[in-house]
Design a protein around this motif. Structure first.
Motif, PDB file in Angstrom:
ATOM      1  N   GLY A 156       0.788  -1.225   0.000  1.00 40.26           N
ATOM      2  CA  GLY A 156       0.000   0.000   0.000  1.00 40.26           C
ATOM      3  C   GLY A 156       0.821   1.276   0.000  1.00 40.26           C
ATOM      4  O   GLY A 156       0.278   2.355  -0.278  1.00 40.26           O
ATOM      5  N   ASP A 157       2.118   1.203   0.305  1.00 40.82           N
ATOM      6  CA  ASP A 157       2.973   2.391   0.275  1.00 40.82           C
ATOM      7  C   ASP A 157       3.274   2.775  -1.169  1.00 40.82           C
ATOM      8  O   ASP A 157       3.555   1.920  -2.008  1.00 40.82           O
ATOM      9  CB  ASP A 157       4.293   2.129   1.006  1.00 40.82           C
ATOM     10  CG  ASP A 157       4.115   2.038   2.511  1.00 40.82           C
ATOM     11  OD1 ASP A 157       3.190   2.681   3.034  1.00 40.82           O
ATOM     12  OD2 ASP A 157       4.907   1.325   3.155  1.00 40.82           O
ATOM     13  N   ILE A 158       3.248   4.071  -1.438  1.00 39.51           N
ATOM     14  CA  ILE A 158       3.571   4.567  -2.780  1.00 39.51           C
ATOM     15  C   ILE A 158       5.076   4.761  -2.892  1.00 39.51           C
ATOM     16  O   ILE A 158       5.704   5.373  -2.024  1.00 39.51           O
ATOM     17  CB  ILE A 158       2.863   5.907  -3.073  1.00 39.51           C
ATOM     18  CG1 ILE A 158       1.361   5.803  -2.785  1.00 39.51           C
ATOM     19  CG2 ILE A 158       3.114   6.327  -4.523  1.00 39.51           C
ATOM     20  CD1 ILE A 158       0.636   4.795  -3.637  1.00 39.51           C
ATOM     21  N   VAL A 159       5.653   4.253  -3.981  1.00 41.00           N
ATOM     22  CA  VAL A 159       7.085   4.400  -4.232  1.00 41.00           C
ATOM     23  C   VAL A 159       7.287   5.157  -5.545  1.00 41.00           C
ATOM     24  O   VAL A 159       6.763   4.765  -6.580  1.00 41.00           O
ATOM     25  CB  VAL A 159       7.782   3.025  -4.313  1.00 41.00           C
ATOM     26  CG1 VAL A 159       9.264   3.201  -4.648  1.00 41.00           C
ATOM     27  CG2 VAL A 159       7.631   2.275  -2.993  1.00 41.00           C
ATOM     28  N   CYS A 176       8.418  -3.258  -6.799  1.00 42.88           N
ATOM     29  CA  CYS A 176       7.277  -2.644  -6.103  1.00 42.88           C
ATOM     30  C   CYS A 176       6.055  -3.548  -6.166  1.00 42.88           C
ATOM     31  O   CYS A 176       5.371  -3.765  -5.157  1.00 42.88           O
ATOM     32  CB  CYS A 176       6.971  -1.281  -6.720  1.00 42.88           C
ATOM     33  SG  CYS A 176       8.211  -0.007  -6.398  1.00 42.88           S
ATOM     34  N   ALA A 177       5.782  -4.070  -7.364  1.00 42.17           N
ATOM     35  CA  ALA A 177       4.628  -4.961  -7.512  1.00 42.17           C
ATOM     36  C   ALA A 177       4.776  -6.193  -6.640  1.00 42.17           C
ATOM     37  O   ALA A 177       3.796  -6.724  -6.108  1.00 42.17           O
ATOM     38  CB  ALA A 177       4.475  -5.365  -8.977  1.00 42.17           C
ATOM     39  N   HIS A 183       3.581   1.899  -7.627  1.00 44.09           N
ATOM     40  CA  HIS A 183       4.690   2.764  -8.017  1.00 44.09           C
ATOM     41  C   HIS A 183       4.198   3.956  -8.817  1.00 44.09           C
ATOM     42  O   HIS A 183       3.200   3.884  -9.529  1.00 44.09           O
ATOM     43  CB  HIS A 183       5.740   1.976  -8.816  1.00 44.09           C
ATOM     44  CG  HIS A 183       5.216   1.337 -10.060  1.00 44.09           C
ATOM     45  ND1 HIS A 183       4.837   0.008 -10.109  1.00 44.09           N
ATOM     46  CD2 HIS A 183       5.024   1.830 -11.306  1.00 44.09           C
ATOM     47  CE1 HIS A 183       4.425  -0.281 -11.331  1.00 44.09           C
ATOM     48  NE2 HIS A 183       4.525   0.809 -12.072  1.00 44.09           N
ATOM     49  N   ASN A 184       4.921   5.038  -8.685  1.00 40.32           N
ATOM     50  CA  ASN A 184       4.623   6.286  -9.382  1.00 40.32           C
ATOM     51  C   ASN A 184       5.837   6.624 -10.244  1.00 40.32           C
ATOM     52  O   ASN A 184       6.832   7.149  -9.739  1.00 40.32           O
ATOM     53  CB  ASN A 184       4.331   7.395  -8.370  1.00 40.32           C
ATOM     54  CG  ASN A 184       4.032   8.734  -9.033  1.00 40.32           C
ATOM     55  OD1 ASN A 184       3.963   8.841 -10.257  1.00 40.32           O
ATOM     56  ND2 ASN A 184       3.866   9.768  -8.225  1.00 40.32           N
ATOM     57  N   VAL A 185       5.767   6.299 -11.526  1.00 41.18           N
ATOM     58  CA  VAL A 185       6.897   6.526 -12.432  1.00 41.18           C
ATOM     59  C   VAL A 185       6.874   7.963 -12.945  1.00 41.18           C
ATOM     60  O   VAL A 185       5.853   8.424 -13.456  1.00 41.18           O
ATOM     61  CB  VAL A 185       6.868   5.540 -13.615  1.00 41.18           C
ATOM     62  CG1 VAL A 185       8.025   5.822 -14.565  1.00 41.18           C
ATOM     63  CG2 VAL A 185       6.930   4.100 -13.117  1.00 41.18           C
ATOM     64  N   VAL A 186       7.997   8.640 -12.787  1.00 44.78           N
ATOM     65  CA  VAL A 186       8.132  10.013 -13.280  1.00 44.78           C
ATOM     66  C   VAL A 186       9.170  10.023 -14.395  1.00 44.78           C
ATOM     67  O   VAL A 186      10.246   9.421 -14.264  1.00 44.78           O
ATOM     68  CB  VAL A 186       8.572  10.970 -12.149  1.00 44.78           C
ATOM     69  CG1 VAL A 186       8.701  12.392 -12.678  1.00 44.78           C
ATOM     70  CG2 VAL A 186       7.575  10.917 -10.996  1.00 44.78           C
ATOM     71  N   ALA A 204       4.149   9.700  -1.695  1.00 43.17           N
ATOM     72  CA  ALA A 204       5.152   8.641  -1.782  1.00 43.17           C
ATOM     73  C   ALA A 204       5.987   8.592  -0.513  1.00 43.17           C
ATOM     74  O   ALA A 204       6.280   9.626   0.100  1.00 43.17           O
ATOM     75  CB  ALA A 204       6.052   8.875  -2.990  1.00 43.17           C
ATOM     76  N   VAL A 205       6.375   7.376  -0.122  1.00 41.57           N
ATOM     77  CA  VAL A 205       7.209   7.211   1.071  1.00 41.57           C
ATOM     78  C   VAL A 205       8.660   6.934   0.711  1.00 41.57           C
ATOM     79  O   VAL A 205       9.530   6.914   1.587  1.00 41.57           O
ATOM     80  CB  VAL A 205       6.679   6.072   1.966  1.00 41.57           C
ATOM     81  CG1 VAL A 205       5.245   6.334   2.392  1.00 41.57           C
ATOM     82  CG2 VAL A 205       6.799   4.723   1.264  1.00 41.57           C
ATOM     83  N   ALA A 206       8.940   6.687  -0.557  1.00 39.37           N
ATOM     84  CA  ALA A 206      10.312   6.416  -0.990  1.00 39.37           C
ATOM     85  C   ALA A 206      10.456   6.819  -2.442  1.00 39.37           C
ATOM     86  O   ALA A 206       9.478   6.849  -3.198  1.00 39.37           O
ATOM     87  CB  ALA A 206      10.662   4.932  -0.812  1.00 39.37           C
ATOM     88  N   LEU A 207      11.685   7.131  -2.825  1.00 37.82           N
ATOM     89  CA  LEU A 207      11.984   7.504  -4.207  1.00 37.82           C
ATOM     90  C   LEU A 207      13.208   6.726  -4.677  1.00 37.82           C
ATOM     91  O   LEU A 207      14.262   6.763  -4.045  1.00 37.82           O
ATOM     92  CB  LEU A 207      12.255   9.008  -4.317  1.00 37.82           C
ATOM     93  CG  LEU A 207      12.644   9.520  -5.713  1.00 37.82           C
ATOM     94  CD1 LEU A 207      11.467   9.367  -6.673  1.00 37.82           C
ATOM     95  CD2 LEU A 207      13.106  10.978  -5.647  1.00 37.82           C
TER      96      LEU A 207
END
Length: 238
Positions: A156-159, A176-177, A183-186, A204-207
């Motif tokens: 559940g944490d966004i990375v 992540c999966a 995951h949040n891809v930038v 997000a809690v991590a990058l």
């Protein structure tokens, strides 16, 4: 990973098929042309060679896709519900089933004896080429997944993923999966301020990033630029 939802699923509704100018069996024809993945862990052919398969899919699309989902994917919780079309155009597939996308992309192929098979080929900025096997990607994915868990990242944490176009992007997404962290891809070409905004909005809690990125013959100091331009950002807690 619960069920599979889309909004809207235009390939699998007659109205959507007319809208998109395609048909329910277009994914089959794509596979017939060689666009599909390698044969599954259970020996299911990747390409549709029997013309009757198109007729069966057209006759009862949900039943056909349920058959494919059971044959081609490994489910942690087998689904009973196939298609929920009670709220068109928002359709939900296999809502009561659960699976792990990382396992289905990697582990089952390795377990089927395909560890040494090339999963994809990468071409770098300066002409480099790498052929990454299922076994190699699985090992890297496991290491990164364990590293994320060691830093407290969990289900559940966004990375955030802020990387250049390198194979590690795939590893990061699969890691992540694997642990249930969305995951949040930038895009790697975005400025640190744009990355920060996306991390804050998504909470997000991590990058995951890189020291540098090569682009058009130059190397940009990605991590250094991020650290310098986001000194007071504390949202990324892990």
């Amino acid at each position: 990973m619960p069920g599979i939802s889309r909004w809207p699923d235009r390939l699998l509704s007659e109205e959507g098929a007319r809208y998109a100018g395609t048909s329910l069996t277009d994914p089959l024809r794509a596979a017939d042309a060689g666009a599909g993945p390698a044969a599954g862990a259970r020996g299911v052919p990747a390409q549709a060679t029997d013309p009757a398969i198109y007729a069966r899919a057209e006759a009862d699309a949900p039943a056909w896709w349920a058959e494919q989902a059971r044959q081609r994917l490994d489910w942690d919780t087998p689904f009973q519900a196939v298609l929920d079309d009670s709220n068109p155009p928002f359709y939900t597939w296999f809502a009561d089933g659960t699976l792990n996308a990382s396992y289905n992309c990697l582990d089952r192929h390795v377990q089927a004896g395909h560890a040494g098979r090339v999963a994809f080929r990468w071409h770098g900025e300066q002409g480099e080429e790498r052929g990454l096997t299922y076994g190699e990607i699985l090992a890297d994915t496991q290491r990164l997944a364990n590293a994320l868990k060691a830093r407290g990242v969990g289900k559940g944490d966004i990375v955030g993923i802020y990387l250049p176009m390198i194979p590690e992007v795939v590893v990061a997404m699969l890691a992540c999966a694997r642990i249930g962290a969305p995951h949040n891809v930038v895009f790697g070409g975005f400025a640190p301020s744009a990355v920060r905004e996306r991390m804050e909005v998504s909470r997000a809690v991590a990058l995951i990033t890189a020291d540098g990125a090569r682009r058009r013959g130059h190397t940009a100091p990605v991590k250094q630029a991020w650290t310098r331009r986001s000194p007071g950002w504390t949202r990324c807690t892990r």
